[in-house]
Design an enzyme around this catalytic site. Structure first.
Site, mmCIF file in Angstrom:
data_model
loop_
_atom_site.group_PDB
_atom_site.id
_atom_site.type_symbol
_atom_site.label_atom_id
_atom_site.label_comp_id
_atom_site.label_asym_id
_atom_site.label_seq_id
_atom_site.Cartn_x
_atom_site.Cartn_y
_atom_site.Cartn_z
ATOM 1 N N ASN A 113 0.824 -1.220 0.000
ATOM 2 C CA ASN A 113 0.000 0.000 0.000
ATOM 3 C C ASN A 113 0.854 1.265 0.000
ATOM 4 O O ASN A 113 0.335 2.367 0.145
ATOM 5 C CB ASN A 113 -0.958 0.000 1.204
ATOM 6 C CG ASN A 113 -0.233 0.076 2.547
ATOM 7 O OD1 ASN A 113 0.993 0.144 2.602
ATOM 8 N ND2 ASN A 113 -0.993 0.046 3.627
ATOM 9 N N HIS A 164 3.252 1.988 2.236
ATOM 10 C CA HIS A 164 3.754 2.475 3.526
ATOM 11 C C HIS A 164 5.272 2.320 3.616
ATOM 12 O O HIS A 164 5.855 1.414 3.028
ATOM 13 C CB HIS A 164 3.020 1.830 4.722
ATOM 14 C CG HIS A 164 3.363 0.409 5.008
ATOM 15 N ND1 HIS A 164 2.496 -0.438 5.663
ATOM 16 C CD2 HIS A 164 4.469 -0.343 4.778
ATOM 17 C CE1 HIS A 164 3.058 -1.620 5.802
ATOM 18 N NE2 HIS A 164 4.254 -1.586 5.275
ATOM 19 N N GLU A 220 1.287 4.707 7.281
ATOM 20 C CA GLU A 220 0.265 4.143 6.405
ATOM 21 C C GLU A 220 -0.360 5.240 5.530
ATOM 22 O O GLU A 220 -0.328 6.420 5.893
ATOM 23 C CB GLU A 220 -0.842 3.515 7.259
ATOM 24 C CG GLU A 220 -0.379 2.387 8.180
ATOM 25 C CD GLU A 220 -0.218 1.050 7.460
ATOM 26 O OE1 GLU A 220 0.114 1.035 6.259
ATOM 27 O OE2 GLU A 220 -0.435 0.007 8.113
#
Ligand code: PGA
Length: 244
Positions: A136, A138, A143
């Site tokens: 994703n 990160h 995040e």
């Protein structure tokens, strides 16, 4: 940003370890920023081998790690402190007191976060920071979000990170939901950054690092603002980046 495309995981690990060796040999007092996860394990194996062969000396080296799960201590096999001891520190000539990992058991997490940033500054900053990347986007446990945090802070892990990391736990329910993580600003203060990515699942996130766009929805895209970043990817990721 520099992109190095290598044949496979083994070559990625060798190239990364060589870069760390160069930093340490140039400055035996260097501060190394280290990461956990599957990605750097091969690099640590190479460093252990180099240390055995007297090619690299960690006796004056200090290390700071990116993150730690809240609630897990050094004796917990799932903690990142335990991971670092097992995968690197126990096998090289580093002084344990020179290795720093955020304390996931700290009573006052905010205080721990503040002290961790102060510690890094006191040490003189990170000479080379190793990073993995989440699928994703990160980096550490920063995040995707509407806004990113600069300093070390408490963070909620996303569902996708919890699912990805559940492979190290008996069940997904055991994965901590929160962590202490170095913030993006602190990571960006590192003098050099080395991001490692292998496996198809990372390709989309890595591709965005080269897109020219910066978005908090993919925290790794921030790295485009840094003046000394090297990204090492395996051939598969390299092809996916180029073909899209
Ligand atoms: P991995 O994790 O190295 O285990 O793929 C990387 C990350 O989530 O940052």
């Amino acid at each position: 940003m520099k992109l190095i495309v290598v044949e496979n995981y083994e070559e990625m690990s060798r190239v990364a370890a060589d870069k760390i060796k160069a930093v340490v040999n140039e400055n035996p007092n260097a501060i190394l920023g280290l990461a956990t996860g599957s990605t750097p394990v091969g690099t640590y194996k190479e460093l252990i081998e180099m240390n055995k062969n007297n090619e690299i000396d960690f006796s004056q080296i200090k290390t700071v790690n990116l993150d730690e799960y809240i609630g897990l201590g050094e004796k917990d096999p799932q903690s990142y402190r335990y991971f670092m001891n097992e995968n690197l520190f126990n096998h090289i000539n580093i002084k344990k007191e020179n290795t720093f990992v955020p304390n996931g058991l700290a009573k006052d997490i905010e205080e721990e976060a503040k002290n961790y940033d102060m510690k890094i500054d006191e040490l003189g900053g990170i000479d080379i920071q190793i990073l993995g990347i989440g699928s994703n986007g990160h980096i550490a446990f920063n995040e995707p979000a509407d806004a990113l945090t600069s300093g070390t802070h408490l963070t909620q892990l996303t569902e996708s990170t919890i699912a990805a990391n559940s492979r190290f736990f008996n069940s997904i329910d055991e994965v901590p939901k929160t962590a202490l993580t170095m913030g993006v600003g602190q990571i960006m203060k590192s003098k050099r950054i080395l991001l490692l990515a292998n496996g198809d699942s990372k390709a989309d996130a890595v591709k965005e690092i080269f897109s020219g766009k910066i978005t908090s929805k993919n925290p790794a895209t921030m790295l485009q603002m840094h003046k000394d970043v090297t990204v090492i990817v395996d051939k598969k990721v390299g092809e996916l980046i180029k073909n899209n």
